[in-house]
Structures are given as C-alpha cells and as structure tokens.
Design a protein around this motif. Structure first.
Motif, mmCIF file in Angstrom:
data_model
loop_
_atom_site.group_PDB
_atom_site.id
_atom_site.type_symbol
_atom_site.label_atom_id
_atom_site.label_comp_id
_atom_site.label_asym_id
_atom_site.label_seq_id
_atom_site.Cartn_x
_atom_site.Cartn_y
_atom_site.Cartn_z
ATOM 1 N N ALA A 1 0.837 -1.197 0.000
ATOM 2 C CA ALA A 1 0.000 0.000 0.000
ATOM 3 C C ALA A 1 0.873 1.249 0.000
ATOM 4 C CB ALA A 1 -0.907 -0.010 1.235
ATOM 5 N N PRO A 2 0.382 2.353 -0.529
ATOM 6 C CA PRO A 2 1.134 3.611 -0.467
ATOM 7 C C PRO A 2 1.507 3.948 0.979
ATOM 8 C CG PRO A 2 -0.728 3.836 -1.956
ATOM 9 C CD PRO A 2 -0.884 2.510 -1.288
ATOM 10 N N GLY A 3 2.763 4.320 1.182
ATOM 11 C CA GLY A 3 3.257 4.629 2.512
ATOM 12 C C GLY A 3 3.895 3.453 3.215
ATOM 13 N N GLU A 4 3.675 2.227 2.711
ATOM 14 C CA GLU A 4 4.243 1.040 3.350
ATOM 15 C C GLU A 4 5.731 0.932 3.013
ATOM 16 O OE1 GLU A 4 3.006 -3.689 3.920
ATOM 17 O OE2 GLU A 4 1.897 -2.373 2.548
ATOM 18 N N GLY B 1 13.884 -0.302 2.523
ATOM 19 C CA GLY B 1 13.861 0.831 3.441
ATOM 20 C C GLY B 1 13.127 2.039 2.905
ATOM 21 N N LYS B 2 12.696 1.977 1.626
ATOM 22 C CA LYS B 2 11.964 3.090 1.026
ATOM 23 C C LYS B 2 10.468 2.929 1.275
ATOM 24 C CE LYS B 2 15.575 5.066 -0.929
ATOM 25 N NZ LYS B 2 16.652 4.149 -0.518
ATOM 26 N N SER B 3 9.750 4.021 1.078
ATOM 27 C CA SER B 3 8.305 4.048 1.259
ATOM 28 C C SER B 3 7.637 4.111 -0.111
ATOM 29 C CB SER B 3 7.912 5.263 2.098
ATOM 30 O OG SER B 3 6.511 5.406 2.167
ATOM 31 N N MET B 4 6.541 3.393 -0.287
ATOM 32 C CA MET B 4 5.847 3.380 -1.567
ATOM 33 C C MET B 4 5.039 4.668 -1.754
ATOM 34 S SD MET B 4 6.806 0.561 -2.872
ATOM 35 C CE MET B 4 5.792 0.690 -4.354
ATOM 36 N N ARG B 5 5.218 5.319 -2.918
ATOM 37 C CA ARG B 5 4.380 6.466 -3.252
ATOM 38 C C ARG B 5 3.016 6.010 -3.747
ATOM 39 N NH1 ARG B 5 6.826 11.490 -3.885
ATOM 40 N NH2 ARG B 5 9.110 11.485 -3.982
ATOM 41 N N VAL C 1 8.783 5.123 -5.502
ATOM 42 C CA VAL C 1 9.227 5.022 -4.106
ATOM 43 C C VAL C 1 9.825 6.344 -3.664
ATOM 44 C CG1 VAL C 1 9.637 2.534 -4.191
ATOM 45 C CG2 VAL C 1 11.471 4.091 -4.846
ATOM 46 N N ARG C 2 9.935 6.489 -2.361
ATOM 47 C CA ARG C 2 10.511 7.692 -1.771
ATOM 48 C C ARG C 2 11.146 7.311 -0.444
ATOM 49 N NH1 ARG C 2 5.320 11.232 -0.119
ATOM 50 N NH2 ARG C 2 6.981 12.704 0.415
ATOM 51 N N GLU C 3 11.857 8.246 0.130
ATOM 52 C CA GLU C 3 12.350 8.024 1.484
ATOM 53 C C GLU C 3 11.165 7.868 2.429
ATOM 54 O OE1 GLU C 3 15.437 7.548 2.442
ATOM 55 O OE2 GLU C 3 16.110 7.770 0.371
ATOM 56 N N ALA D 1 0.615 19.561 9.386
ATOM 57 C CA ALA D 1 1.141 19.267 8.056
ATOM 58 C C ALA D 1 0.009 19.236 7.037
ATOM 59 C CB ALA D 1 1.879 17.935 8.070
ATOM 60 N N LEU D 2 0.242 19.875 5.883
ATOM 61 C CA LEU D 2 -0.730 19.865 4.799
ATOM 62 C C LEU D 2 -0.384 18.823 3.726
ATOM 63 C CD1 LEU D 2 -1.294 23.702 4.349
ATOM 64 C CD2 LEU D 2 -2.602 22.069 5.725
ATOM 65 N N GLY D 3 0.674 18.074 3.990
ATOM 66 C CA GLY D 3 1.075 17.024 3.058
ATOM 67 C C GLY D 3 2.066 16.097 3.717
ATOM 68 N N ASP D 4 2.298 14.940 3.093
ATOM 69 C CA ASP D 4 3.293 14.003 3.591
ATOM 70 C C ASP D 4 4.691 14.504 3.240
ATOM 71 O OD1 ASP D 4 1.238 12.390 4.438
ATOM 72 O OD2 ASP D 4 1.301 11.074 2.675
ATOM 73 N N GLY D 5 5.658 14.136 4.077
ATOM 74 C CA GLY D 5 7.028 14.537 3.799
ATOM 75 C C GLY D 5 8.038 13.548 4.341
ATOM 76 N N ALA D 6 9.101 13.273 3.546
ATOM 77 C CA ALA D 6 10.213 12.444 3.982
ATOM 78 C C ALA D 6 11.345 13.335 4.467
ATOM 79 C CB ALA D 6 10.686 11.562 2.832
ATOM 80 N N GLN D 7 12.341 12.727 5.093
ATOM 81 C CA GLN D 7 13.481 13.474 5.606
ATOM 82 C C GLN D 7 14.096 14.329 4.494
ATOM 83 O OE1 GLN D 7 14.392 12.872 8.877
ATOM 84 N NE2 GLN D 7 16.111 14.299 8.985
ATOM 85 N N GLY D 8 14.218 15.653 4.777
ATOM 86 C CA GLY D 8 14.851 16.573 3.843
ATOM 87 C C GLY D 8 13.921 17.179 2.817
#
Length: 331
Positions: A193-196, A226-230, A244-246, A273-280
């Motif tokens: 799933a997205p975010g997993e 170790g990445k997260s699914m977009r 994928v993303r961090e 937060a108005l959106g999801d965000g990864a480190q950086g």
C-alpha cells in the motif's frame, strides 16, 4: 524388384517354421559402430551372432529394418528364421551420451564473455530450439566453441560447436541464434500500500532484456529496501524510481513541531502538516497560532525546520549572483 520381394515373403509365410528356428528381436539397443546378427536374432551360435550385417546408426539415432530386409539378411547368413506376418520389423537405437542444451548455452555464453566482452548475464536462444547433440557411449558430454561471430547491434551469433571439449573431435555442428543482454531487476513479490515500507522479504528478482527495461527503473535492491511506496505497484513488475521515496516521517494532517534556529536562538511553534514529507523534503505547514501557511523542511518524525528570513534572502541573492556570473561571457 518389389514384386519379387513380396512373392518371396509370401512364399516364406506359407512355409512351416523349422525346429530350432531363430527368434526375432523386435526392438534393441546397440552401443557399437556396427550391427551384428546377435542384435537382430536370438538362438544363434556364437559365431553367427558375431557376424557384422550393417553399420549402426549415428549415436542417438535409430535404424529400422523391415521384413524383406530381415529375410535377405537371414538368407545371406544361413539363419533359420521365418516371419509370422508381413509387418515384422526390427528397430535398433544407438546408445549415446547427450550434451545438455544448457551446457551448449553455457559454452556460448562463456565464449561471448571471453571473446566479445559481453556481460555474463546473457540469454542464449538457439534458432534450433530442439537441437540435440549425441556422442558415443563413454564420451565426455562437453563442448567447446570455435569460429564465434557476434553482431552486437542485431544480437546475433554464429559458432561451431566441437565435442568433446578436449581430445579427438567426434562431432562438429554449426549453430546460430540470439544473444540477449539481460538485466536482473528487484521487484515486489506482493502488493504494498502507499506509505508502506519495503523490506528484503518483499523482494523477488526478474530477468529482463536490457532493451525492454523502462527508463528510471530500479535496478538495485538497496534502491528499494527501506523506502516508502508512493503508489501501489503490481507484483513481479519493474518498479520506477518515481514509485518510491524516502520513508514518510511527517504525515498529512498530523501535528508537527516547527523549529526556527538562528545562531544560538531557537524558537518552536506548533502546526499541522498539509502534506506528507520524507526526511529533507519541503512540506507546507499551517501555523496553529497565526493560521499562516509556510514551507518547512522535514527534519525528523513530526519535526520541521524553517530558516530565518535574512538567511533566505541572502541565499536568494547568492543564487542570483551565481547565475549572473555563469551567464557572463568569458574573455
């Protein structure tokens, strides 16, 4: 001639079998280069059984002897045999050692690596998919490659196969086919799933022709683990780096701490937060006190940082100066 053979067979069928007549072996296997009477008939003397009557088929091949041929052989060598019907025949198969097609492909692949400098992950597809190479019993089932020709543009190969790989040559066969450069891709073995987060246990590997791999496809496992699914990706399909993303550490709608650091001074405020965000990554945050929307950099789980306005202005001015210097013609 055929009529005469038919008359001979008919006359033989009408003759009563003699006592102690030889018996036909309808099917047999030979390992030598020649066929002897003992391969065809039972009930012969040792001297008769050892008489050579024909050349054996090539290794792995078959020799069929019909009724008329058997009658001629029996008559020529004084064998007391009479057929019981017109359909009697003998089928002899030559014993052989078969060279596995996998061994042929491995030899061609090794030759391509050593002589043409290709990668080791090359799929060999022979034009003759049913190619079978046989050697006499007791031979080494190995092969070496000679006269290799490789067209890297078309991916075509031709070569001579010589068997066995060492010692006297028993077989030479020219082959042709395709050499396809393959790449091993890490793929998902289940739908995430997205975010997993992706773990090692979520991965399988897929071999694909390099020219069919889409641009931006993930080619290394460490680009996934170790990445997260977009977004969701079908199992056993190539994964794009855009899929994928961090790992997301700031989740849309959750409360976050806004931190401003300027020299030795540190200020904090609360926001959402108005959106999801990864480190950086940059995310939009609404300040809970002022309702002002700002952009902040994700610094950790539910933590974002903002830069003082003076630092932002200075960075913008530096960027403008750099662009102007780059655009100025050199003397």
């Amino acid at each position: 001639m055929r009529r005469l053979a038919a008359l001979l067979i008919t006359a033989t069928l009408l003759t009563a079998p003699q006592a102690g007549a030889a018996a036909l072996k309808p099917n047999g296997v030979v390992s030598a280069q020649q066929v002897v009477l003992g391969d065809l008939f039972d009930g012969l003397s040792p001297e008769q059984a050892a008489r050579v009557v024909a050349n054996a088929p090539a290794p792995g091949g078959t020799l069929n002897l019909d009724t008329a041929t058997l009658l001629r052989i029996a008559a020529a060598h004084g064998v007391a045999w009479r057929p019981v019907g017109l359909g009697e025949m003998v089928q002899l198969k030559r014993e052989a050692v078969q060279i596995p097609q996998a061994a042929i492909q491995d030899s061609l692949r090794d030759a391509l690596v050593q002589q043409a400098g290709t990668g080791a992950n090359v799929d060999i597809q022979l034009d003759n998919r049913s190619l079978a190479l046989f050697l006499p019993v007791g031979s080494d089932a190995s092969v070496r490659v000679e006269n290799l020709a490789y067209d890297p543009v078309r991916g075509r190969i031709t070569a001579d196969l010589v068997a066995p790989a060492s010692g006297p040559q028993l077989l030479r066969q020219t082959v042709s086919g395709r050499a396809i450069d393959m790449v091993e891709l890490p793929v998902l073995n289940r739908r995430l799933a997205p975010g997993e987060l992706v773990s090692d246990s979520d991965l399988s590997y897929l071999n694909m022709p390099r020219d069919r791999v889409m641009a931006g496809a993930v080619t290394r496992a460490d680009e996934l683990v170790g990445k997260s699914m977009r977004r969701a990706v079908a199992p056993n399909q190539p994964v794009s780096s855009r899929d994928v993303r961090e790992p997301v550490v700031v989740v849309k709608g959750q409360a976050v701490t806004i931190m401003l650091q300027s020299g030795s001074m540190q200020l904090t405020a609360q926001g959402k937060a108005l959106g999801d965000g990864a480190q950086g990554e940059l995310v939009r945050i609404v300040n809970s006190s002022s309702s002002r929307v700002i952009e902040a950099t994700v610094a950790g789980p539910n933590l974002v940082t903002v830069r003082p306005a003076a630092e932002i202005a200075a960075a913008q001015q530096a960027a403008v100066r750099l662009a102007a210097n780059q655009a100025r013609p050199s003397r």
